[in-house]
Design an enzyme around this catalytic site. Sequence first.
Site, PDB file in Angstrom:
ATOM      1  N   PHE A 176       0.818  -1.204   0.000  1.00 35.15           N
ATOM      2  CA  PHE A 176       0.000   0.000   0.000  1.00 35.15           C
ATOM      3  C   PHE A 176       0.861   1.268   0.000  1.00 35.15           C
ATOM      4  CE2 PHE A 176      -1.906   3.416   2.659  1.00 35.15           C
ATOM      5  CZ  PHE A 176      -2.774   3.908   1.696  1.00 35.15           C
ATOM      6  N   LYS A 189      -6.877  -7.716   7.101  1.00 35.29           N
ATOM      7  CA  LYS A 189      -7.735  -7.909   5.933  1.00 35.29           C
ATOM      8  C   LYS A 189      -7.632  -6.729   4.975  1.00 35.29           C
ATOM      9  CE  LYS A 189     -11.203 -10.404   8.707  1.00 35.29           C
ATOM     10  NZ  LYS A 189     -11.130 -11.726   8.060  1.00 35.29           N
ATOM     11  N   ALA A 240      -7.253  -1.251   6.638  1.00 38.49           N
ATOM     12  CA  ALA A 240      -6.571   0.008   6.972  1.00 38.49           C
ATOM     13  C   ALA A 240      -6.264   0.844   5.724  1.00 38.49           C
ATOM     14  CB  ALA A 240      -5.304  -0.269   7.799  1.00 38.49           C
ATOM     15  N   LEU A 264      -1.556  13.925  19.582  1.00 33.62           N
ATOM     16  CA  LEU A 264      -2.182  13.261  20.730  1.00 33.62           C
ATOM     17  C   LEU A 264      -2.274  11.749  20.561  1.00 33.62           C
ATOM     18  CD1 LEU A 264      -5.008  15.897  21.079  1.00 33.62           C
ATOM     19  CD2 LEU A 264      -2.883  15.745  22.423  1.00 33.62           C
TER      20      LEU A 264
HETATM   21  C1  YNC Z   1      -0.439   2.684  10.906  1.00 34.54           C
HETATM   22  N1  YNC Z   1      -0.438   2.790  12.236  1.00 34.54           N
HETATM   23  O1  YNC Z   1       1.877  -0.987   6.825  1.00 34.54           O
HETATM   24  P1  YNC Z   1       1.654  -1.828   3.666  1.00 34.54           P
HETATM   25  S1  YNC Z   1      -1.416   5.471  14.640  1.00 34.54           S
HETATM   26  C2  YNC Z   1      -0.414   3.703   8.815  1.00 34.54           C
HETATM   27  N2  YNC Z   1      -0.419   3.792  10.156  1.00 34.54           N
HETATM   28  O2  YNC Z   1       0.392  -1.375   4.545  1.00 34.54           O
HETATM   29  P2  YNC Z   1      -4.416  -4.061   7.339  1.00 34.54           P
HETATM   30  C3  YNC Z   1      -0.438   1.420   8.871  1.00 34.54           C
HETATM   31  N3  YNC Z   1      -0.415   2.539   8.130  1.00 34.54           N
HETATM   32  O3  YNC Z   1       2.824  -1.847   4.627  1.00 34.54           O
HETATM   33  P3  YNC Z   1      -4.511  -4.092  10.211  1.00 34.54           P
HETATM   34  C4  YNC Z   1      -0.457   1.434  10.263  1.00 34.54           C
HETATM   35  N4  YNC Z   1      -0.488   0.161  10.712  1.00 34.54           N
HETATM   36  O4  YNC Z   1       1.356  -3.191   3.135  1.00 34.54           O
HETATM   37  C5  YNC Z   1      -0.475  -0.609   9.633  1.00 34.54           C
HETATM   38  N5  YNC Z   1      -0.452   0.135   8.514  1.00 34.54           N
HETATM   39  O5  YNC Z   1       1.851  -0.804   2.625  1.00 34.54           O
HETATM   40  C6  YNC Z   1      -0.404  -0.324   7.137  1.00 34.54           C
HETATM   41  N6  YNC Z   1      -4.113  -1.540  15.578  1.00 34.54           N
HETATM   42  O6  YNC Z   1      -3.480  -3.027   6.544  1.00 34.54           O
HETATM   43  C7  YNC Z   1       0.559  -1.466   6.952  1.00 34.54           C
HETATM   44  N7  YNC Z   1      -3.603   2.261  15.536  1.00 34.54           N
HETATM   45  O7  YNC Z   1      -5.794  -3.535   7.383  1.00 34.54           O
HETATM   46  C8  YNC Z   1       0.027  -2.113   5.698  1.00 34.54           C
HETATM   47  O8  YNC Z   1      -3.740  -4.032   8.804  1.00 34.54           O
HETATM   48  C9  YNC Z   1      -1.466  -1.976   5.860  1.00 34.54           C
HETATM   49  O9  YNC Z   1      -5.756  -4.881  10.112  1.00 34.54           O
HETATM   50  C10 YNC Z   1      -2.083  -3.244   6.444  1.00 34.54           C
HETATM   51  O10 YNC Z   1      -4.894  -2.564  10.510  1.00 34.54           O
HETATM   52  C11 YNC Z   1      -3.924  -1.645  10.953  1.00 34.54           C
HETATM   53  O11 YNC Z   1      -3.702   6.524  14.197  1.00 34.54           O
HETATM   54  C12 YNC Z   1      -4.425  -0.981  12.250  1.00 34.54           C
HETATM   55  O12 YNC Z   1      -2.099   0.824  16.327  1.00 34.54           O
HETATM   56  C13 YNC Z   1      -3.342  -0.026  12.745  1.00 34.54           C
HETATM   57  O13 YNC Z   1      -6.200  -1.095  14.877  1.00 34.54           O
HETATM   58  C14 YNC Z   1      -5.702  -0.213  11.940  1.00 34.54           C
HETATM   59  O14 YNC Z   1      -3.604  -2.920  13.432  1.00 34.54           O
HETATM   60  C15 YNC Z   1      -4.733  -2.080  13.291  1.00 34.54           C
HETATM   61  O15 YNC Z   1      -3.505  -4.501  11.227  1.00 34.54           O
HETATM   62  C16 YNC Z   1      -5.093  -1.523  14.645  1.00 34.54           C
HETATM   63  O16 YNC Z   1      -4.278  -5.432   6.791  1.00 34.54           O
HETATM   64  C17 YNC Z   1      -4.256  -1.052  16.942  1.00 34.54           C
HETATM   65  O17 YNC Z   1      -1.677  -0.894   6.771  1.00 34.54           O
HETATM   66  C18 YNC Z   1      -4.385   0.463  16.958  1.00 34.54           C
HETATM   67  C19 YNC Z   1      -3.256   1.173  16.242  1.00 34.54           C
HETATM   68  C20 YNC Z   1      -2.698   3.107  14.813  1.00 34.54           C
HETATM   69  C21 YNC Z   1      -2.384   4.341  15.598  1.00 34.54           C
HETATM   70  C22 YNC Z   1      -2.570   6.481  13.858  1.00 34.54           C
HETATM   71  C23 YNC Z   1      -2.051   7.317  12.700  1.00 34.54           C
HETATM   72  C24 YNC Z   1      -2.555   6.702  11.431  1.00 34.54           C
HETATM   73  C25 YNC Z   1      -1.986   7.350  10.195  1.00 34.54           C
HETATM   74  C26 YNC Z   1      -2.528   6.734   8.931  1.00 34.54           C
HETATM   75  C27 YNC Z   1      -1.907   7.293   7.676  1.00 34.54           C
HETATM   76  C28 YNC Z   1      -2.469   8.665   7.332  1.00 34.54           C
HETATM   77  C29 YNC Z   1      -1.926   9.169   6.012  1.00 34.54           C
HETATM   78  C30 YNC Z   1      -2.405  10.604   5.687  1.00 34.54           C
HETATM   79  C31 YNC Z   1      -3.878  10.624   5.208  1.00 34.54           C
HETATM   80  C32 YNC Z   1      -4.377  12.053   4.826  1.00 34.54           C
HETATM   81  C33 YNC Z   1      -3.649  12.464   3.601  1.00 34.54           C
HETATM   82  C34 YNC Z   1      -4.005  13.826   3.131  1.00 34.54           C
HETATM   83  C35 YNC Z   1      -3.948  14.754   2.462  1.00 34.54           C
HETATM   84 MG    MG Z   2      -7.904  -5.296   8.170  1.00 38.28          MG
END
Ligand code: YNC
Ligand code: MG
Length: 388
Positions: free
Chosen positions: A4, A147, A150, A388
């Site tokens: 991704f 799945k 994210a 935060l």
């Molecule tokens: C993460 N924390 O690498 P690739 S922080 C971003 N931030 O993608 P799947 C993340 N991406 O590597 P799951 C990430 N964690 O294959 C994983 N990824 O390219 C990437 N945890 O998706 C990962 N909250 O759905 C991979 O993974 C892909 O089911 C895999 O879901 C991930 O809020 C998650 O730690 C984190 O709830 C939702 O594990 C899940 O594991 C979960 O298969 C516990 O996803 C809670 C947790 C994260 C806290 C945060 C900041 C998020 C930033 C997101 C990016 C924003 C980009 C800017 C957007 C606006 C742009 C404009 C303009």
């Molecule tokens: Mg998922």
Amino acid sequence: QHKFWETQPVGQFKDIGKSSLPEGPIEDPTPLSEVKQEPYNLPNLYEWVTCDMENEETCAEVYNLLTNNYVEDDENMFRFNYSKEFLGWALRPPGYLKSWHIGVKVRASKKLVAFITGVPARIRVRNEVVNMAEINFLCVHKKLRSKRLAPVMIKEVTRRVHLENIWQAAYTAGVVLPTPITTCQYWHRSLNPKKLIDVGFSRLGARMTMSRTIKLYKLPDSTVTPGFRKMELRDVPAVTRLLREYLGQFVVAPDFDENDVEHWLLPREDVIDSYLVESPETHEVTDFCSFYTLPSSILGNQSYSTLKAAYSYYNVSTKTPLLQLMNDALIVAKKKDYDVFNALDVMENETFLKELKFGPGDGQLHYYLYNYRLWNAVKPSELGLVLL
Ligand code: YNC
Ligand code: MG
């Protein structure tokens, strides 16, 4: 490796060191008419919802999802437990958009199973103030992990941010993604060492007894700086001036105006605490410190269910030495019954961490910008931004 993230306008690992690539936006904005008008497709069992964080029940649904499924430490001993009041504060700053508070529900049961948010922020990077989204609270229910939900959540929030003609974002994560602008470390200052040791947050040091440890972390009952008091509404102009002047020295920092300061720094019980030093002679506001309240659930302990943690937020010292100011912050936090005071090694924090008996934590926090190239040449001490 990153199926991704390789497709996204972020600094890529393969490009690190290519100084030919200029700092700044990676992709140009597209005309708003070219931004996709419909939400991204979700698997058919699920549907998008916009979460109205002014609504009690919605706020409670979000709170429950996060309480049970949000960030845990590496050993799964603790999980962040952001309060409803905190979520209301974090998600409704000046100019916030309801459409950036995005949920995913199960179509049949209407159960909330995933969440992601953005809030607007002006962030200065070197000499340029950029309108950005701060992205936070990305969460997928434990039963729906891995799945590829994210990436869909991230693409959907990106689309909704683009619809507001905003093309950059800032976010932090505990995981390594392409590619951090810098990597920070958490430091922890024990306030209630016995509880921290009992729940496994910290360990008794070598050749230390419990009573020696308690003595080591003991703090006075009252603050020492003359004129140290809680911030009030009337202080907003002075605090804004102090903060703007101070944050100007960092490579990346928020561009706060008085409205932002009123929202982000005016005290709210059990959410945000701010103190300042008003000179007893001149009545000038010379120094400022703040911390936010983020408890963690303690998973599977018989005696304790929550850890009460204070997180260092923005601090400015012009007359009172930063060390003394932060020691007063520790004293206040101890008085208010916090168990631990946490701080990142951002801004000038390194100058007081060791001296005030903070110890390094194991987790790291990586800072990211979306669609803005800034090579990993930024040190934690050059960051003036706390998310935060
Ligand atoms: C993460 N924390 O690498 P690739 S922080 C971003 N931030 O993608 P799947 C993340 N991406 O590597 P799951 C990430 N964690 O294959 C994983 N990824 O390219 C990437 N945890 O998706 C990962 N909250 O759905 C991979 O993974 C892909 O089911 C895999 O879901 C991930 O809020 C998650 O730690 C984190 O709830 C939702 O594990 C899940 O594991 C979960 O298969 C516990 O996803 C809670 C947790 C994260 C806290 C945060 C900041 C998020 C930033 C997101 C990016 C924003 C980009 C800017 C957007 C606006 C742009 C404009 C303009
Ligand atoms: Mg998922």
